[in-house]
Write a protein that holds these residues in place. Structure first.
Motif, PDB file in Angstrom:
ATOM      1  N   HIS A  90       0.815  -1.213   0.000  1.00  7.88           N
ATOM      2  CA  HIS A  90       0.000   0.000   0.000  1.00  7.88           C
ATOM      3  C   HIS A  90       0.849   1.264   0.000  1.00  7.88           C
ATOM      4  CE1 HIS A  90      -3.616  -2.232  -0.008  1.00  7.88           C
ATOM      5  NE2 HIS A  90      -4.252  -1.089  -0.167  1.00  7.88           N
ATOM      6  N   ILE A  91       1.196   1.657  -1.208  1.00  6.66           N
ATOM      7  CA  ILE A  91       1.976   2.882  -1.403  1.00  6.66           C
ATOM      8  C   ILE A  91       1.111   3.951  -2.074  1.00  6.66           C
ATOM      9  CG2 ILE A  91       4.203   1.689  -1.489  1.00  6.66           C
ATOM     10  CD1 ILE A  91       4.030   1.981  -4.586  1.00  6.66           C
ATOM     11  N   ILE A  93      -0.747   6.421  -1.157  1.00  8.50           N
ATOM     12  CA  ILE A  93      -0.638   7.824  -0.761  1.00  8.50           C
ATOM     13  C   ILE A  93       0.624   8.463  -1.337  1.00  8.50           C
ATOM     14  CG2 ILE A  93       0.525   7.576   1.489  1.00  8.50           C
ATOM     15  CD1 ILE A  93      -2.584   9.721   0.822  1.00  8.50           C
ATOM     16  N   LEU A  94       1.684   7.675  -1.455  1.00  6.53           N
ATOM     17  CA  LEU A  94       2.928   8.185  -2.050  1.00  6.53           C
ATOM     18  C   LEU A  94       2.740   8.442  -3.542  1.00  6.53           C
ATOM     19  CD1 LEU A  94       5.480   5.789  -0.316  1.00  6.53           C
ATOM     20  CD2 LEU A  94       4.964   8.165   0.304  1.00  6.53           C
ATOM     21  N   TRP A 111       2.463   7.859   5.165  1.00 10.79           N
ATOM     22  CA  TRP A 111       2.650   6.468   4.762  1.00 10.79           C
ATOM     23  C   TRP A 111       3.418   5.685   5.839  1.00 10.79           C
ATOM     24  CZ3 TRP A 111       7.229   3.804   3.697  1.00 10.79           C
ATOM     25  CH2 TRP A 111       7.052   2.528   3.165  1.00 10.79           C
ATOM     26  N   THR A 114       1.308   5.086   8.954  1.00  4.80           N
ATOM     27  CA  THR A 114       0.210   4.159   8.668  1.00  4.80           C
ATOM     28  C   THR A 114       0.707   2.723   8.544  1.00  4.80           C
ATOM     29  OG1 THR A 114      -1.000   5.912   7.534  1.00  4.80           O
ATOM     30  CG2 THR A 114      -1.669   3.642   7.055  1.00  4.80           C
ATOM     31  N   ILE A 115       1.753   2.516   7.780  1.00  2.00           N
ATOM     32  CA  ILE A 115       2.251   1.156   7.547  1.00  2.00           C
ATOM     33  C   ILE A 115       2.852   0.560   8.823  1.00  2.00           C
ATOM     34  CG2 ILE A 115       3.881  -0.245   6.201  1.00  2.00           C
ATOM     35  CD1 ILE A 115       1.366   0.842   4.641  1.00  2.00           C
ATOM     36  N   SER A 158      -5.661  11.233   2.814  1.00  2.51           N
ATOM     37  CA  SER A 158      -4.729  10.668   3.798  1.00  2.51           C
ATOM     38  C   SER A 158      -5.476  10.012   4.949  1.00  2.51           C
ATOM     39  CB  SER A 158      -3.802  11.762   4.335  1.00  2.51           C
ATOM     40  OG  SER A 158      -2.997  12.284   3.303  1.00  2.51           O
TER      41      SER A 158
END
Length: 184
Positions: A90-91, A93-94, A111, A114-115, A158
């Motif tokens: 899950h990237i 947002i980047l 990110w 979150t991760i 976000s």
């Protein structure tokens, strides 16, 4: 609630079975939420970058709801390795920040928090404290998002990204029900 068998190519998104209500709610929220974000952002959908970014935004919002569904939760509850892979990839947002020229520093902070939080919450699977820790980290995440002073549309994306990965996905919401369903 009646469930139907989902097509195999949608297992990673909706699980092996899903209800019409859950799919409908997921689609409505993804489309309505994305339209609101698009309206607030004031970005024209002219270039390929904006089209790809908004497809990713639709995915973030859809996952935010779908990951709370029984079918999706059950699918990943039975596949802990897949859950780790899902968190890892899950990237979004980047990529959204890069495509729409938002500050990468802020996107990296969102990110990373979150991760890292999702991995911690996932490690607590089967423990009664999992939901509480996830809610606690989610609240800290919201404080972080407010502190970062992001543009409103990017704050919205976000926040939904954080809910999707950290709270909606990393928590096994139906742990006891999934065990019962597996035994019958």
């Amino acid at each position: 609630m009646k469930y139907f068998k989902t097509p195999e190519f949608l297992f990673e998104v909706l699980g092996e079975k899903q209800s019409v209500l859950e799919v409908s709610c997921t689609v409505i929220f993804a489309l309505l939420g994305s339209w609101i974000i698009y309206s607030v952002a004031g970005i024209e959908l002219g270039g390929w970058q904006t089209v790809v970014a908004f497809i990713l935004i639709v995915d973030v919002l859809a996952g935010c709801i779908a990951n709370f569904s029984f079918g999706t939760n059950e699918f990943y509850s039975k596949r802990p390795k897949n859950r780790l892979i899902f968190i890892s990839i899950h990237i979004h947002i980047l990529v959204i920040a890069w495509l729409l020229s938002e500050p990468m520093g802020a996107a990296l902070i969102v990110w990373g928090f979150t991760i890292a939080s999702a991995f911690l919450v996932n490690a607590l699977k089967g423990k009664s404290i999992q939901g509480f820790i996830a809610a606690n980290l989610m609240c800290y995440g919201i404080l972080l998002l407010i502190y970062l002073s992001l543009p409103v549309w990017f704050l919205m994306v976000s926040m939904f990204f954080m809910i999707k990965v950290l709270f909606s996905f990393a928590v096994d919401h139906f742990d006891k029900q999934t065990k019962v369903a597996s035994e019958t």
